[in-house]
Design a protein around this motif. Structure first.
Motif, PDB file in Angstrom:
ATOM      1  N   SER A  43     -21.044   1.834   7.348  1.00  0.00           N
ATOM      2  CA  SER A  43     -21.325   2.847   6.321  1.00  0.00           C
ATOM      3  C   SER A  43     -22.725   3.434   6.458  1.00  0.00           C
ATOM      4  CB  SER A  43     -21.153   2.245   4.927  1.00  0.00           C
ATOM      5  OG  SER A  43     -22.246   1.387   4.607  1.00  0.00           O
ATOM      6  N   GLY A  44     -23.572   2.811   7.277  1.00  0.00           N
ATOM      7  CA  GLY A  44     -24.899   3.338   7.509  1.00  0.00           C
ATOM      8  C   GLY A  44     -26.000   2.668   6.721  1.00  0.00           C
ATOM      9  N   LEU A  45     -25.651   1.707   5.866  1.00  0.00           N
ATOM     10  CA  LEU A  45     -26.678   1.005   5.089  1.00  0.00           C
ATOM     11  C   LEU A  45     -27.282  -0.125   5.934  1.00  0.00           C
ATOM     12  CD1 LEU A  45     -25.229   0.620   1.477  1.00  0.00           C
ATOM     13  CD2 LEU A  45     -27.284   1.859   2.132  1.00  0.00           C
ATOM     14  N   PRO A  46     -28.587  -0.181   6.065  1.00  0.00           N
ATOM     15  CA  PRO A  46     -29.202  -1.273   6.840  1.00  0.00           C
ATOM     16  C   PRO A  46     -29.248  -2.557   6.017  1.00  0.00           C
ATOM     17  CG  PRO A  46     -30.910   0.165   5.961  1.00  0.00           C
ATOM     18  CD  PRO A  46     -29.589   0.791   5.573  1.00  0.00           C
ATOM     19  N   PRO A  47     -28.970  -3.706   6.620  1.00  0.00           N
ATOM     20  CA  PRO A  47     -29.023  -4.977   5.882  1.00  0.00           C
ATOM     21  C   PRO A  47     -30.443  -5.278   5.409  1.00  0.00           C
ATOM     22  CG  PRO A  47     -27.961  -5.239   8.029  1.00  0.00           C
ATOM     23  CD  PRO A  47     -28.618  -3.902   8.032  1.00  0.00           C
ATOM     24  N   ASP A  48     -30.534  -6.033   4.314  1.00  0.00           N
ATOM     25  CA  ASP A  48     -31.832  -6.529   3.872  1.00  0.00           C
ATOM     26  C   ASP A  48     -31.809  -8.052   3.899  1.00  0.00           C
ATOM     27  OD1 ASP A  48     -30.337  -7.275   1.704  1.00  0.00           O
ATOM     28  OD2 ASP A  48     -31.479  -6.136   0.217  1.00  0.00           O
ATOM     29  N   ARG A  49     -32.905  -8.664   3.484  1.00  0.00           N
ATOM     30  CA  ARG A  49     -33.009 -10.115   3.598  1.00  0.00           C
ATOM     31  C   ARG A  49     -32.016 -10.839   2.698  1.00  0.00           C
ATOM     32  NH1 ARG A  49     -36.710 -12.754  -0.030  1.00  0.00           N
ATOM     33  NH2 ARG A  49     -37.486 -11.374  -1.653  1.00  0.00           N
ATOM     34  N   PHE A  50     -31.586 -10.182   1.604  1.00  0.00           N
ATOM     35  CA  PHE A  50     -30.663 -10.842   0.681  1.00  0.00           C
ATOM     36  C   PHE A  50     -29.264 -10.955   1.278  1.00  0.00           C
ATOM     37  CE2 PHE A  50     -33.924  -8.900  -2.092  1.00  0.00           C
ATOM     38  CZ  PHE A  50     -34.393 -10.057  -2.688  1.00  0.00           C
ATOM     39  N   ASN A  51     -28.713  -9.812   1.762  1.00  0.00           N
ATOM     40  CA  ASN A  51     -27.354  -9.926   2.316  1.00  0.00           C
ATOM     41  C   ASN A  51     -27.344 -10.594   3.681  1.00  0.00           C
ATOM     42  OD1 ASN A  51     -28.086  -7.629   3.959  1.00  0.00           O
ATOM     43  ND2 ASN A  51     -27.458  -6.303   2.251  1.00  0.00           N
ATOM     44  N   LEU A  52     -28.454 -10.531   4.410  1.00  0.00           N
ATOM     45  CA  LEU A  52     -28.524 -11.293   5.663  1.00  0.00           C
ATOM     46  C   LEU A  52     -28.439 -12.795   5.382  1.00  0.00           C
ATOM     47  CD1 LEU A  52     -31.306  -9.348   7.602  1.00  0.00           C
ATOM     48  CD2 LEU A  52     -28.937  -9.660   8.345  1.00  0.00           C
ATOM     49  N   GLU A  87     -26.261 -16.125  15.794  1.00  0.00           N
ATOM     50  CA  GLU A  87     -27.273 -15.835  16.820  1.00  0.00           C
ATOM     51  C   GLU A  87     -27.584 -14.344  16.876  1.00  0.00           C
ATOM     52  OE1 GLU A  87     -26.591 -19.368  20.106  1.00  0.00           O
ATOM     53  OE2 GLU A  87     -25.195 -17.684  20.079  1.00  0.00           O
ATOM     54  N   ALA A  88     -26.537 -13.512  16.713  1.00  0.00           N
ATOM     55  CA  ALA A  88     -26.748 -12.061  16.710  1.00  0.00           C
ATOM     56  C   ALA A  88     -27.610 -11.641  15.513  1.00  0.00           C
ATOM     57  CB  ALA A  88     -25.404 -11.340  16.668  1.00  0.00           C
ATOM     58  N   LEU A  89     -27.361 -12.247  14.369  1.00  0.00           N
ATOM     59  CA  LEU A  89     -28.166 -11.950  13.184  1.00  0.00           C
ATOM     60  C   LEU A  89     -29.612 -12.397  13.387  1.00  0.00           C
ATOM     61  CD1 LEU A  89     -25.686 -12.986  10.332  1.00  0.00           C
ATOM     62  CD2 LEU A  89     -26.361 -10.672  10.979  1.00  0.00           C
ATOM     63  N   HIS A  90     -29.790 -13.518  14.067  1.00  0.00           N
ATOM     64  CA  HIS A  90     -31.142 -14.000  14.362  1.00  0.00           C
ATOM     65  C   HIS A  90     -31.892 -12.957  15.202  1.00  0.00           C
ATOM     66  CE1 HIS A  90     -33.827 -17.516  15.971  1.00  0.00           C
ATOM     67  NE2 HIS A  90     -34.504 -16.647  15.235  1.00  0.00           N
ATOM     68  N   SER A  91     -31.210 -12.404  16.199  1.00  0.00           N
ATOM     69  CA  SER A  91     -31.840 -11.373  17.034  1.00  0.00           C
ATOM     70  C   SER A  91     -32.204 -10.148  16.200  1.00  0.00           C
ATOM     71  CB  SER A  91     -30.888 -10.962  18.170  1.00  0.00           C
ATOM     72  OG  SER A  91     -30.611 -12.068  19.006  1.00  0.00           O
ATOM     73  N   TYR A  92     -31.293  -9.743  15.312  1.00  0.00           N
ATOM     74  CA  TYR A  92     -31.562  -8.582  14.445  1.00  0.00           C
ATOM     75  C   TYR A  92     -32.767  -8.857  13.540  1.00  0.00           C
ATOM     76  CZ  TYR A  92     -30.988  -5.054  10.823  1.00  0.00           C
ATOM     77  OH  TYR A  92     -31.217  -4.030   9.941  1.00  0.00           O
ATOM     78  N   ILE A  93     -32.841 -10.065  13.015  1.00  0.00           N
ATOM     79  CA  ILE A  93     -33.955 -10.433  12.127  1.00  0.00           C
ATOM     80  C   ILE A  93     -35.286 -10.331  12.865  1.00  0.00           C
ATOM     81  CG2 ILE A  93     -35.002 -12.411  10.927  1.00  0.00           C
ATOM     82  CD1 ILE A  93     -32.084 -13.207  10.153  1.00  0.00           C
ATOM     83  N   HIS A 126     -36.936 -17.305   3.210  1.00  0.00           N
ATOM     84  CA  HIS A 126     -35.516 -17.499   2.882  1.00  0.00           C
ATOM     85  C   HIS A 126     -34.640 -17.358   4.129  1.00  0.00           C
ATOM     86  CE1 HIS A 126     -36.206 -17.750  -1.398  1.00  0.00           C
ATOM     87  NE2 HIS A 126     -36.939 -16.656  -1.351  1.00  0.00           N
ATOM     88  N   LEU A 127     -34.971 -16.395   4.971  1.00  0.00           N
ATOM     89  CA  LEU A 127     -34.200 -16.218   6.200  1.00  0.00           C
ATOM     90  C   LEU A 127     -34.466 -17.351   7.186  1.00  0.00           C
ATOM     91  CD1 LEU A 127     -34.495 -12.358   6.756  1.00  0.00           C
ATOM     92  CD2 LEU A 127     -32.506 -13.650   5.982  1.00  0.00           C
ATOM     93  N   GLN A 128     -35.681 -17.829   7.237  1.00  0.00           N
ATOM     94  CA  GLN A 128     -35.976 -18.993   8.085  1.00  0.00           C
ATOM     95  C   GLN A 128     -35.147 -20.198   7.647  1.00  0.00           C
ATOM     96  OE1 GLN A 128     -40.217 -19.396   7.635  1.00  0.00           O
ATOM     97  NE2 GLN A 128     -40.676 -18.158   9.436  1.00  0.00           N
ATOM     98  N   ASN A 129     -35.092 -20.427   6.342  1.00  0.00           N
ATOM     99  CA  ASN A 129     -34.275 -21.535   5.819  1.00  0.00           C
ATOM    100  C   ASN A 129     -32.810 -21.362   6.191  1.00  0.00           C
ATOM    101  OD1 ASN A 129     -36.449 -22.830   4.620  1.00  0.00           O
ATOM    102  ND2 ASN A 129     -36.144 -21.849   2.635  1.00  0.00           N
ATOM    103  N   SER A 130     -32.313 -20.128   6.041  1.00  0.00           N
ATOM    104  CA  SER A 130     -30.896 -19.857   6.341  1.00  0.00           C
ATOM    105  C   SER A 130     -30.603 -20.072   7.814  1.00  0.00           C
ATOM    106  CB  SER A 130     -30.540 -18.427   5.930  1.00  0.00           C
ATOM    107  OG  SER A 130     -30.689 -18.245   4.540  1.00  0.00           O
ATOM    108  N   LEU A 131     -31.513 -19.638   8.688  1.00  0.00           N
ATOM    109  CA  LEU A 131     -31.312 -19.812  10.132  1.00  0.00           C
ATOM    110  C   LEU A 131     -31.352 -21.283  10.522  1.00  0.00           C
ATOM    111  CD1 LEU A 131     -33.492 -16.851  11.451  1.00  0.00           C
ATOM    112  CD2 LEU A 131     -31.023 -17.114  11.793  1.00  0.00           C
TER     113      LEU A 131
END
Length: 727
Positions: free
Chosen positions: A215-224, A241-247, A257-262
């Motif tokens: 849809s064109g919306l870029p992800p943010d830290r919450f939905n990631l 792993e793909a999300l890690h690269s994007y982050i 929060h993203l570090q904890n999730s990864l």
């Protein structure tokens, strides 16, 4: 001229003249009468009217009015205010979720108008409520009210509606609201993803994330973070792993929060090197969430010492981290260490919750020590956790596996609420102790008194009970009733139990016929059941066939080689025993070493076959020779066929006399007196020679012996075993 004297104002008088501290008075309101008095004072002094719309006053008014049936007073206040909806919205936002929902249900029946902002707050309260007030009917009613008032297309209301439907487990209804949204912002996408993730729809979470990107919306830290959680729970390492690269590319890698999730995602997927790279190189300072994930990850891989090192390095430890370490030791077959960690946690002033107690009960179950099990039960009761359904179910399993079916029954009967797991656990307990009739009687009681329907696991336990008690007709009847009466199609496990039932009862034609008519290909469980029965009854040819089928499915199945060599040994075919042993050696396989253990005064004593490591080994072996001499007087002769060592008969005889359960029993005899109960656990099946030996010892020495092996319990008393020599 006479001098006029000014009155002296003392500090006490000055204090009396100070104006009341209304903010303090509002915060200390304790009753509706107190609130009304304060309300009157504020009305009289118009310059203080702003306190009437202050959040603390309105919040107190709302909660006290609803709890004391002063609804009319509360309504009058809001209706007479200049902006009733805005004021009510503010009050509801500050109130506890249950107060907000109660207020909504009351005000909906009044003439007080509610706007879309107020409705959004109510819907959000449904998602936060933990008391059960926010049920599907309330969500549906609020949705209908929104449609009636024309709020259903408001994006704030729609987003709140998605969350409220998900909160009452109606995620499909939440998706319908989401699909009808004309303009979806990032918050709406995130709430819908979170709804899927919280209800276990992890693949849908991931699919929705892909839709959002399209849809064109870029992800943010919450939905990631939400999608990483879905990857963790579904084991989707590649997307993680793909999300890690994007982050990293989006310069979000320093978000805690993203570090904890990864770290949690990599730890859950067993990728500890990648988790450790983030933990050691990117995270500073390290936090409790990340450290706990590392502990759990290493524990799952069996690297419990590394997990413990991370735990020790934590500057602060919370209940979750303690629980992770306790669970790690329990899962690593170190139940004694898990119990030690639990006691250390208590000394540090950290008290357990349900999750911690379940980990501790699991450790105690694996240890099999009844004294420790009773201590855990007392601890549970003293801390008010004995009424928790999951803990009650775990206690039943614990006591049954620690050898006390009586204690398991007591826990069962005292439970105020029982579910299918409760009944199945108790049925399984009876089955493990060879009491098939009690298992069947409990099944009848479950259906007749409580109307609870069995599931497929219940039938596994029932058929297991029948197979270990020789109840052929009853087992056949239950097996046939599964699809006919309960719409449960038998699985491999059920067929395996039936083959075991027929085989133990020496009904090999029926066992083979059942295998040949199975609607799917027999697996290792089914052929293994037949092989085990052949070992019991010395069926060489059929045993060879069963072993062949097992090894075709699993060439490295060490149990098949061991059972086949046992069959050959029993038949006196020493050359074939040697050939089987050579095949095992060629494939790098070895027979699992048998060991036995028992608890004495809180200490667990373990023994291997021919063990010389115990500090009292000399005394144990001297006593064992005396015991052997005593039981030989009533007919005991060592069965050299129960050992697979390649040696002469005399050496085999010596080897079978030094089996681990005999050493454990001897140690138990040294520390017990007539009439006592000796409780022993063994990691593999007890052999025929040791079974006979223990029976005779129970008669000569007047001891009750409860022995738990890999598959069941044996209760020996006065020369008789509860299994009836049918195991």
């Amino acid at each position: 001229m006479e001098k006029t004297l000014e009155p002296t104002i003392t500090p006490r008088l000055a204090a009396r003249r100070r104006p009341p501290n209304f903010p303090h008075l509002i915060r200390t309101i304790t009753s509706i009468d107190h609130l009304k008095q304060l309300h009157a004072q504020l009305i009289k002094q118009s310059y203080l009217n702003h306190h009437l719309t202050s959040p603390p006053f309105v919040s107190s008014l709302l909660s006290l009015s609803l709890s004391t049936s002063s609804l009319h007073y509360c309504l009058s206040f809001f209706i007479s205010s200049p902006e009733p909806s805005r004021l009510l919205t503010s009050a509801l936002r500050l109130a506890k979720p249950q107060i907000t929902l109660l207020a909504y249900s009351k005000f909906r029946c009044s003439c007080l108008e509610l706007d879309q902002f107020c409705l959004s707050v109510v819907l959000q309260a449904i998602g936060k409520d933990k008391t059960g007030i926010g049920n599907f009917n309330l969500v549906s009613e609020a949705h209908g009210f929104g449609i009636k008032m024309g709020f259903d297309l408001d994006p704030f209301v729609q987003t709140a509606m998605i969350g409220s439907y998900a909160a009452v487990k109606r995620v499909s209804d939440a998706r319908k609201v989401f699909d009808r949204m004309l303009n979806r912002d990032l918050v709406a996408w995130t709430v819908m993803m979170d709804s899927y993730c919280r209800t276990g729809n992890y693949n849908e979470t991931i699919h929705l994330f892909e839709e959002m990107k399209i849809s064109g919306l870029p992800p943010d830290r919450f939905n990631l973070s939400i999608v990483l959680s879905a990857c963790t729970r579904s084991g989707n390492l590649s997307l993680g792993e793909a999300l890690h690269s994007y982050i990293i590319e989006s310069d979000l890698s320093h978000d805690v929060h993203l570090q904890n999730s990864l770290i949690t995602m990599y730890s859950s997927c067993g990728q500890m090197k990648k988790a450790e790279a983030i933990y050691n190189n990117s995270m500073s300072p390290k936090n409790l969430v990340a450290a706990t994930s590392m502990i759990s990850g290493y524990a799952k891989l069996g690297q419990i010492e590394t997990a413990h090192r991370i735990f020790n390095d934590m500057p602060e430890k919370d209940l979750v981290s303690w629980s992770a370490l306790i669970s790690g030791y329990a899962e690593s077959d170190r139940p004694d260490k898990a119990l030690d960690i639990f006691k250390e946690m208590n000394l540090c002033g950290v008290w357990p919750d349900v999750v911690t107690m379940l980990a501790l009960i699991s450790a105690c179950t694996k240890q099999g020590a009844l004294d420790t099990a009773k201590w855990v039960h007392i601890y549970v009761k003293n801390h008010g956790l004995d009424k928790v359904l999951s803990i009650g179910n775990a206690l039943i399993d614990m006591f049954a596996k620690c050898g006390s079916i009586a204690d398991a029954c007591n826990v069962f009967e005292q439970m105020p609420v029982k579910n299918i797991i409760t009944w199945t656990s108790m049925i399984t307990g009876f089955a493990m102790h060879g009491d098939g009739k009690s298992a069947l009687a409990l099944f009848d009681r479950m259906e007749n008194e409580n109307g609870i329907k069995p599931n497929d696991i219940t039938f596994v336990s029932l058929l297991y009970a029948c197979s270990h008690a020789g109840l052929v007709k009853e087992g056949q009847s239950l097996f046939e009733s599964m699809a006919r009466d309960y719409n449960i199609e038998p699985r491999h496990e059920h067929y395996g139990c039936m083959v075991d039932l027929y085989g133990r009862s020496k009904m090999f034609k029926e066992a083979v016929k059942l295998i040949e008519t199975m609607p799917f290909r027999p697996n290792v469980v089914v052929w293994g059941s037949l092989l085990g029965a052949c070992r019991i009854h010395g069926e060489v040819k059929l045993g060879e066939l069963a072993a062949k089928r097992v090894l075709e499915l699993d060439p490295d199945h060490d149990g098949a080689y061991v059972l086949l060599s046992n069959i050959y040994a029993k038949a006196g075919r020493s050359d074939d025993v040697r050939k089987v042993r050579e095949k095992m050696k060629f494939r790098g396989l070895s027979k699992e070493k048998g060991y036995s253990w028992l608890e004495l005064n809180g200490t667990v004593h373990a023994f291997l076959t021919g063990d010389n490591s115990h500090p009292r080994r000399t005394e144990i072996y001297e006593k064992l020779r005396d015991v052997v001499a005593d039981v030989e007087t009533i007919g005991y002769l060592p069965d050299a066929g129960c050992t697979l060592i390649d040696s002469n008969e005399e050496e085999k005889r010596e080897a079978v006399l030094f089996h681990s359960e005999k050493l454990a029993l001897t140690f138990g005899l040294i520390h017990s007196k007539r009439g006592d109960c000796v409780r022993i656990s063994k990691n593999i099946r007890i052999c025929e020679d040791c079974h006979l030996f223990v029976k005779l010892v129970s008669k000569v020495y007047r001891r009750e012996v409860v022995l738990r092996d890999r598959t069941r319990f044996h209760h020996f008393r006065d020369g008789i075993c509860s299994c009836g020599d049918f195991w």
